[in-house]
Scaffold this active site. Structure first.
Site, PDB file in Angstrom:
ATOM      1  N   HIS B 254       0.745  -1.261  -0.225  1.00  0.00           N
ATOM      2  CA  HIS B 254      -0.122   0.054   0.169  1.00  0.00           C
ATOM      3  C   HIS B 254       1.244   1.218  -0.036  1.00  0.00           C
ATOM      4  O   HIS B 254       0.910   1.802  -0.151  1.00  0.00           O
ATOM      5  CB  HIS B 254      -0.726  -0.006   1.075  1.00  0.00           C
ATOM      6  CG  HIS B 254      -1.763   1.337   1.551  1.00  0.00           C
ATOM      7  ND1 HIS B 254      -3.057   1.121   0.931  1.00  0.00           N
ATOM      8  CD2 HIS B 254      -1.553   2.326   1.894  1.00  0.00           C
ATOM      9  CE1 HIS B 254      -3.837   2.048   0.773  1.00  0.00           C
ATOM     10  NE2 HIS B 254      -2.920   2.986   1.613  1.00  0.00           N
ATOM     11  N   GLU B 255       1.733   1.745   0.772  1.00  0.00           N
ATOM     12  CA  GLU B 255       2.777   2.940   0.723  1.00  0.00           C
ATOM     13  C   GLU B 255       3.720   2.731  -0.170  1.00  0.00           C
ATOM     14  O   GLU B 255       3.786   3.495  -1.027  1.00  0.00           O
ATOM     15  CB  GLU B 255       3.570   2.333   2.195  1.00  0.00           C
ATOM     16  CG  GLU B 255       2.552   2.711   3.579  1.00  0.00           C
ATOM     17  CD  GLU B 255       1.159   3.761   3.443  1.00  0.00           C
ATOM     18  OE1 GLU B 255       1.495   4.567   2.964  1.00  0.00           O
ATOM     19  OE2 GLU B 255       0.554   3.528   4.256  1.00  0.00           O
ATOM     20  N   HIS B 258       1.436   4.767  -3.103  1.00  0.00           N
ATOM     21  CA  HIS B 258       1.769   5.961  -2.252  1.00  0.00           C
ATOM     22  C   HIS B 258       3.120   6.703  -2.959  1.00  0.00           C
ATOM     23  O   HIS B 258       3.648   7.887  -4.341  1.00  0.00           O
ATOM     24  CB  HIS B 258       1.594   6.072  -1.338  1.00  0.00           C
ATOM     25  CG  HIS B 258       0.023   6.248  -0.820  1.00  0.00           C
ATOM     26  ND1 HIS B 258      -0.802   7.265  -1.547  1.00  0.00           N
ATOM     27  CD2 HIS B 258      -0.194   5.584   0.491  1.00  0.00           C
ATOM     28  CE1 HIS B 258      -2.307   6.763  -0.319  1.00  0.00           C
ATOM     29  NE2 HIS B 258      -1.845   5.859   0.411  1.00  0.00           N
ATOM     30  N   GLU B 284      -4.866   7.612  -2.537  1.00  0.00           N
ATOM     31  CA  GLU B 284      -5.067   6.311  -2.626  1.00  0.00           C
ATOM     32  C   GLU B 284      -5.557   5.607  -4.477  1.00  0.00           C
ATOM     33  O   GLU B 284      -5.205   3.838  -3.855  1.00  0.00           O
ATOM     34  CB  GLU B 284      -6.691   6.843  -1.950  1.00  0.00           C
ATOM     35  CG  GLU B 284      -7.220   5.687  -0.932  1.00  0.00           C
ATOM     36  CD  GLU B 284      -6.292   5.392   0.531  1.00  0.00           C
ATOM     37  OE1 GLU B 284      -5.049   6.083   0.687  1.00  0.00           O
ATOM     38  OE2 GLU B 284      -6.337   4.595   0.714  1.00  0.00           O
TER      39      GLU B 284
END
Lengths: 489, 489
Positions: B254-255, B258, B284
């Site tokens: 997820h990170e 980003h 997101e």
């Protein structure tokens, strides 16, 4: 709000921004991704520009004129703010920018030249740096001595002539002591390998043993150990080498000396000009007394010997007396940062004389290598074998740090004075150190020196702590006594 | 220099200072000594004050008026600078300071109230925060909708009504899908312990597998994983739990979503307003498509299964199909951050409706807990058992983040659109993912979306990448298809 209160509110923000700039430096040396360097340069330039604008903000002059200080601390704050303001406005903005730009590039050129053993590759950019720094010095000195104006940045209210007088007293006795020591058989040196994780663990124990507060600090590794930050965020770094655990341990104790000073300052001064160590020399006095007079004492090394046996098992040194001799071994060498207590200041004096001559114009940059090598031969008795062991060994001049070197030796001189006073104040110091208890020493230093931060001038700070004018005699006597006994002179 | 060039030079420094403020946040969550917190608060306030002054500097208005942009990028820069300037000057400085002060205190009160399961202890300060944020919203909206003005901060050019329309389409289908899935037998869950150092090692492999560049980034642990920074210094954090390696792996992916977005932006925009992700929603979308549509796909989980066997040995899941079901298990729960793909957006819609009502004044803070619990029961079918599982679970409102929650769901909606377009553009995507090769997907995202940074508005950004208007249909179809197949609906 009174003018004083307005000024201090403004100053508090400036100090906070200064702390941020310092922390960026810490980040760069410890955790920053390698590829971030170009962006980081812009970030540093941006916050430095903000700081420069605040330090030279015309409102500061108005506030200074109107401020009515009510006590000694307030007067000291104003003294310090005025010094900084006047210094900042004296240097034309374009010159300050040119220095920042050239020194930033020069550092890379120096590193490459050192790697290539190529002095000639470094000289053109060093010539530029010297010219710009002389211009800056002239702007600051306004007719006075250029080198004195540089020293002011690191050791306020101290002149090149004062330093010269101290060094003149030290040099013959250091040269003589060195020669006598090196005629004697060298002590045993450390051999074998020492697990680096275990070094870091013992290092952390040493840090807290010397009073470093990890609640407002942290320890990391860096190529060149340093301490950074003031108030509630004071970080240290150390390094490890598998074959040289002393490098790790004494780097740690040294940086803890710096950090304990910052952590020891009265929190009422936090985020104000008084809330940091008063000068580089006084700062170095703390790192040196922690590292040498305390950390390399017979009493403390006895305790450290047991710690090392516990951590590493038998490591080839038979007893604490032999260990003490090994820790304090004096050996021929070229490198300042690796020098022992006897030889360290000779390295500094060489640099002091050369940089003073560069600033006055008496020495041309193109003659620097010859001058360095001649002087080294005269003081140390053997020739420089390659530039990385000679005039290319230190980063300082490439980044424009002229006037900084002597503060290392002033630190040693101050440490000598403090040590003499400390011994008088804490008669059973050795008994404490022998059990790994530094609290008598560090408590005395905190109470008599560290807590004042920038309240007094550097010399006043030392004088109040020691009850005497700072001079080189106590340091020289300490060295002669310690190494005389160690080497049977 | 032209007015445009002067403005951009000024802006470049502002962006650099913004990066510094962001890095202080990173430092605080990863390496800062605990005891430094009070000083850090002053440091953050100081740099925020500098940023606020620059964003509302009257020269910006003059430059904006005189600037003559020569291309689309320049026009986009000016659009962005104008938005920020106008927003900043609309909020009175005293109000901005009051919000900073109250939210700083409120965060601590919230954390304590959550630990104590004591909603009443949180309500007074939340009432203050809501009142101040409504005042800020009114100043920004100037007669328009207060909540819309808040959303603008996180998702420019998007209104509460537009979001509401999207959510109205999503909610019934999500409620129905959830109900159908939960009627079926639950898949196997992970059992046993997984070495945390091995998790971090595999996590690092996952990060680079998804294209994260460690030369301009680094990975650390943090309590709440996050990504931080733009340009050449983009850092991520993750966390480990001995019993839940998926938390570590999918937090990392997820990170990385980003971070890859920030690293993927054209470096020509670095340290300018265009040099960062265009909105929270689009940000997101990247973290979600990396984490879910790619990372939780049958193809990629097949590869991950082998990696886990290699790293941990047999761990009780018999084959890749069972592993895929375990990774995508849907289970009852209370906590948004732990929710699966099916249920996550229902959590968001609850918060969206409640915070919109708080901002309009339709909901009084004192009625918040009841409203939360009633809505949760209606959507999820069972009652909140304690406040930390209910209205005290998220930090957002305590720190004044109103209008932020819906961007999480917009991200999911955008990810659905991007995923549909990506599948069309890269027909053999599954074959690639099955070998741990994400380059087809991440390359497409970089080329079609990430590199543009803030060049287009958020919706334009998605539309250009997908070739269609963003809407919830692709995301809903994706969910119904994936979980329909997984659960045999």
């Amino acid at each position: 709000m009174s003018a004083y209160d307005e000024l201090m509110a403004f100053q508090r923000e400036t100090s906070a921004l200064g702390q941020i700039a310092g922390r960026l430096g810490w980040d760069q040396e410890t955790v920053m991704p390698r590829g971030a360097a170009p962006q980081r340069a812009e970030e540093m330039a941006a916050i430095e520009a903000v700081l420069h604008a605040r330090r030279s903000d015309p409102r500061v002059a108005e506030w200074l004129e109107q401020a009515d200080p009510q006590d000694d601390a307030a007067r000291a704050q104003l003294r310090d703010i005025r010094r900084t303001y006047e210094r900042t406005v004296k240097v034309p903005a374009d010159l300050a920018k040119a220095i920042a730009r050239v020194t930033s590039a020069a550092q890379g050129t120096w590193a490459q030249a050192r790697a290539d053993e190529d002095v000639a590759a470094f000289l053109p950019v060093l010539t530029e740096v010297v010219a710009l720094k002389r211009e800056e010095g002239a702007a600051l000195a306004q007719g006075g001595d250029v080198y004195d104006a540089m020293v002011e940045d690191y050791e306020p209210y101290t002149t090149g002539a004062q330093i010269s007088e101290i060094f003149d007293q030290m040099r013959p006795r250091l040269v003589a002591l060195r020669a006598a020591v090196l005629e004697k058989p060298a002590p045993q040196v450390l051999a074998g390998k020492f697990d680096e994780l275990t070094q870091m663990r013992l290092s952390q124990k040493l840090a807290t043993t010397f009073g470093y507060d990890l609640n407002t600090g942290r320890m990391d590794k860096a190529v060149h150990p340093f301490s950074s930050g003031s108030g509630l965020d004071v970080r240290i770094t150390t390094r490890t080498s598998e074959t040289d655990p002393f490098n790790c341990f004494y780097s740690t104790i040294h940086e803890v000396g710096h950090a304990a000073y910052e952590q020891g300052i009265d929190l009422a001064y936090a985020l104000t000009p008084l809330g940091q160590g008063v000068s580089m020399g006084v700062h170095e006095s703390q790192s040196r007394i922690y590292e040498n007079q305390l950390g390399r004492s017979r009493a403390f090394t006895g305790w450290l010997y047991d710690q090392m046996i516990d951590a590493f098992g038998e490591f080839g040194i038979s007893d604490p007396d032999a260990f003490y001799a090994t820790v304090n071994g004096v050996h021929n060498g070229y490198i300042r940062t690796e020098a022992d207590e006897v030889q360290y200041n000779l390295h500094i004096m060489l640099r002091f004389d050369l940089e003073r001559a560069l600033m006055s114009g008496d020495l041309n940059v193109n003659d620097l290598e010859t001058a360095w090598n001649d002087r080294f031969k005269a003081d140390f008795g053997y020739a420089i074998d390659k530039p990385s062991n000679g005039c290319l060994q230190d980063v300082h001049w490439s980044v424009g740090l002229f006037g900084y070197f002597p503060t290392y030796s002033l630190g040693n001189v101050y440490a000598g004075c403090l040590h003499q006073a400390l011994r008088a104040a804490v008669p059973d110091l050795d008994a404490q150190l022998a059990t790994g208890d530094t609290s008598g020493a560090t408590g005395w230093l905190r109470e008599n020196l560290q807590r004042h931060g920038g309240l007094y001038t550097p010399r006043e700070t030392i004088q109040r702590a020691c009850g005497m004018q700072a001079g080189p005699e106590p340091f020289l006597s300490y060295l002669e006594e310690k190494f005389g006994a160690l080497y049977g002179l």
